[in-house]
Motif scaffolding. Structure first.
Motif, PDB file in Angstrom:
ATOM      1  N   UNK A 271       0.842  -1.198   0.000  1.00 15.17           N
ATOM      2  CA  UNK A 271       0.000   0.000   0.000  1.00 15.17           C
ATOM      3  C   UNK A 271       0.875   1.245   0.000  1.00 15.17           C
ATOM      4  N   UNK A 272       0.673   2.136  -0.959  1.00 15.31           N
ATOM      5  CA  UNK A 272       1.359   3.413  -1.000  1.00 15.31           C
ATOM      6  C   UNK A 272       0.707   4.327   0.032  1.00 15.31           C
ATOM      7  N   UNK A 273       1.476   4.675   1.053  1.00 18.01           N
ATOM      8  CA  UNK A 273       0.837   5.285   2.216  1.00 18.01           C
ATOM      9  C   UNK A 273       1.602   6.499   2.709  1.00 18.01           C
ATOM     10  N   UNK A 274       0.877   7.381   3.357  1.00 19.48           N
ATOM     11  CA  UNK A 274       1.476   8.446   4.127  1.00 19.48           C
ATOM     12  C   UNK A 274       2.152   7.842   5.351  1.00 19.48           C
ATOM     13  N   UNK A 275       3.000   8.608   6.066  1.00 17.45           N
ATOM     14  CA  UNK A 275       3.681   8.059   7.246  1.00 17.45           C
ATOM     15  C   UNK A 275       2.710   7.500   8.274  1.00 17.45           C
TER      16      UNK A 275
ATOM     17  N   UNK B  85      -3.777   8.058  -7.125  1.00 16.79           N
ATOM     18  CA  UNK B  85      -4.903   7.130  -7.039  1.00 16.79           C
ATOM     19  C   UNK B  85      -4.638   5.989  -6.062  1.00 16.79           C
ATOM     20  N   UNK B  86      -3.355   5.701  -5.825  1.00  9.69           N
ATOM     21  CA  UNK B  86      -3.001   4.600  -4.930  1.00  9.69           C
ATOM     22  C   UNK B  86      -2.679   5.063  -3.510  1.00  9.69           C
ATOM     23  N   UNK B  87      -2.563   6.361  -3.321  1.00  7.89           N
ATOM     24  CA  UNK B  87      -2.109   6.897  -2.040  1.00  7.89           C
ATOM     25  C   UNK B  87      -3.180   6.761  -0.960  1.00  7.89           C
ATOM     26  N   UNK B  88      -2.779   6.241   0.195  1.00  8.87           N
ATOM     27  CA  UNK B  88      -3.719   5.997   1.288  1.00  8.87           C
ATOM     28  C   UNK B  88      -3.287   6.699   2.573  1.00  8.87           C
ATOM     29  N   UNK B  89      -4.272   7.061   3.356  1.00  8.38           N
ATOM     30  CA  UNK B  89      -4.051   7.497   4.729  1.00  8.38           C
ATOM     31  C   UNK B  89      -4.058   6.240   5.596  1.00  8.38           C
TER      32      UNK B  89
END
Length: 484
Positions: free
Chosen positions: A1-5, A105-109
């Motif tokens: 998952x491409x994620x924020x910290x 589009x792949x970025x998640x919190x």
């Protein structure tokens, strides 16, 4: 998952976005859109049309090993998000297409979508607050912001044991939004509203702007007052389990409403402490919004918001009339709090207890205030001088303006910590911002300042700007804190 910290804090964080209709829908002011483009047959031509209020709740969540983590950071639909960012930045949308579609589009919190609200009675048995309720924070975003653009900051507050309502301002200050008209008890078709500039609107000849130096911002501030009050009122009604409340998730996804309305154990209290000790927070124009609210009487038809503290991040003061803003007179403030408490204790058919403290914190009749400034706004000489005068109205003893050396105006949002474009110093700066905010809310700011590098303010000239004015910089290491 491409994620924020990853989110730091005691509790896992849930995220749910709620919407509620405004009845009757109505324009705020008389500004009109120059070009109306919509498939909706009832598309209003008013620039500031209040028909639905949306806010994203960040909160301590009840999760289990099967709970799925990951909330989209880019507001859906992606195509409209792309157009909105391109319009705000003033660049062709095709330049952003690869970034938005292949990355955004792949970025998640890293939080749990629509998870149940964790019951505070399960975890606050040893908490110093005997009420065993989650404190409430209402957050206002800045220009070009959104309800997810400050997810790191809002999530940090939530992970500490708070419910944060991040308002999606639908006043043309966000990159894009899609408000809907509610027909009877059903949501209608949405309309798309992008970032508005002066050139996008026109005014009636009869309009006057005696008190607002920036007319469009004055109208947007008025619109935001309604949204902030409606957000607070909606949460109050949800806590009271008001059968007449119209509320849904923004996409119609199911959520655990019972976790939000359950009364806690023997106390008979709702899970969120809403009847006093509310915190207002905001960044940039959102900070301006908080100052405007704190210095204005409630709009007609709305109850006062019983604010005890405010955290204002890099506030932009130019939209506010000068001199000012100033705190409400003592009599108005006290009467407002008394009105809220009277309303809470007179509710029929409920068994909710009220925490009556007259909103007094450490002897102050006005809400306490913390301002955290970027280096960029602190070296803006005239603006900073005005900020000091304004804050002195709430904090005459001083010491409540913090500047972080090396920080920029955007440092308070998620943008500097996004994957791929992440800057080395961005995460530590954002951590300092969150830590100072939490320390202030927990009444331990002085202790927190002993744990971070601090220094006195010194400014040096490092060059010349394009306009010929000197380019200034603060002396110190990146992350140093200057308290004034």
């Amino acid at each position: 998952m491409l994620s924020l910290p990853a989110i730091q804090g005691r509790f896992p964080v849930g995220i749910t976005t709620f919407v509620t209709p405004v009845r009757p829908a109505r324009p705020i002011g008389s500004a009109k859109l120059r070009n109306v483009r919509s498939t909706r047959t009832d598309q209003p031509n008013h620039a500031f049309f209040l028909e639905e209020v949306a806010f994203t709740a960040y909160y301590p969540a009840k999760v289990n090993p099967a709970s799925k983590k990951g909330v989209p950071w880019f507001i859906r639909p992606i195509r409209e998000s792309l157009q909105g960012f391109a319009g705000f930045l003033g660049v062709p949308s095709w330049l952003l297409w690869p970034v938005v579609y292949l990355f955004g589009a792949l970025l998640k919190i890293p939080a749990y979508p629509n998870a149940p609200l964790l019951s505070p009675t399960e975890v606050l048995s040893d908490h110093k607050d005997a009420s065993k309720q989650w404190p409430l924070v209402i957050f206002s975003h800045g220009l070009g912001g959104s309800r997810t653009a400050y997810s790191q900051y809002c999530s940090r507050l939530a992970a500490s044991g708070r419910v944060v309502l991040a308002v999606e301002h639908r006043d043309g200050t966000g990159t894009f939004c899609m408000p809907r008209a509610w027909k009877n008890d059903r949501k209608g078709e949405p309309r798309t509203l992008f970032y508005l500039r002066e050139t996008d609107i026109h005014w009636d000849e009869k309009d006057t702007f005696d008190t607002h130096p920036l007319p469009i911002r004055g109208h947007q501030l008025a619109f935001r007052h309604h949204e902030m009050h409606i957000t607070y009122d909606t949460l109050c009604r949800l806590m009271r389990n008001d059968p007449k409340l119209e509320i849904d998730t923004i996409d119609g996804a199911p959520y655990d409403m019972e976790s939000w309305t359950n009364l806690g154990g023997d106390s008979g209290q709702p899970p969120v402490r809403y009847d006093d000790e509310v915190v207002l927070a905001g960044h940039s124009f959102g900070g301006c919004t908080v100052l405007s609210l704190l210095s204005s009487e409630p709009l007609e038809g709305y109850s006062p918001i019983p604010v005890i503290r405010s955290v204002i991040l890099d506030p932009w003061l130019e939209p506010l009339p000068s001199p000012g803003p100033v705190p409400l007179p003592k009599e108005i403030h006290s009467n407002g709090i008394d009105a809220v408490q009277s309303m809470m204790t007179s509710l029929e058919g409920t068994n909710l207890s009220s925490n009556k403290n007259n909103n007094i914190d450490n002897g102050s009749i006005h809400p306490r205030m913390l301002v955290i400034n970027s280096e960029t706004f602190t070296v803006w000489k005239d603006h900073f001088a005005r900020l000091q005068e304004v804050v002195a109205g709430w904090e005459p003893q001083g010491g409540r303006i913090m500047t972080i050396v090396g920080s920029e105006h955007v440092s308070f949002s998620d943008f500097p910590v996004l994957p791929i474009i992440r800057k080395k110093a961005a995460r530590p700066i954002l951590d300092t911002i969150a830590n100072l905010s939490l320390a202030f809310l927990d009444d331990s700011l002085e202790e927190a300042l002993r744990d971070v590098p601090t220094r006195k303010m010194e400014i040096k000239i490092v060059g010349v700007k394009k306009d010929g004015k000197p380019k200034k910089k603060l002396v110190g290491n990146v992350g140093d804190v200057i308290a004034q």
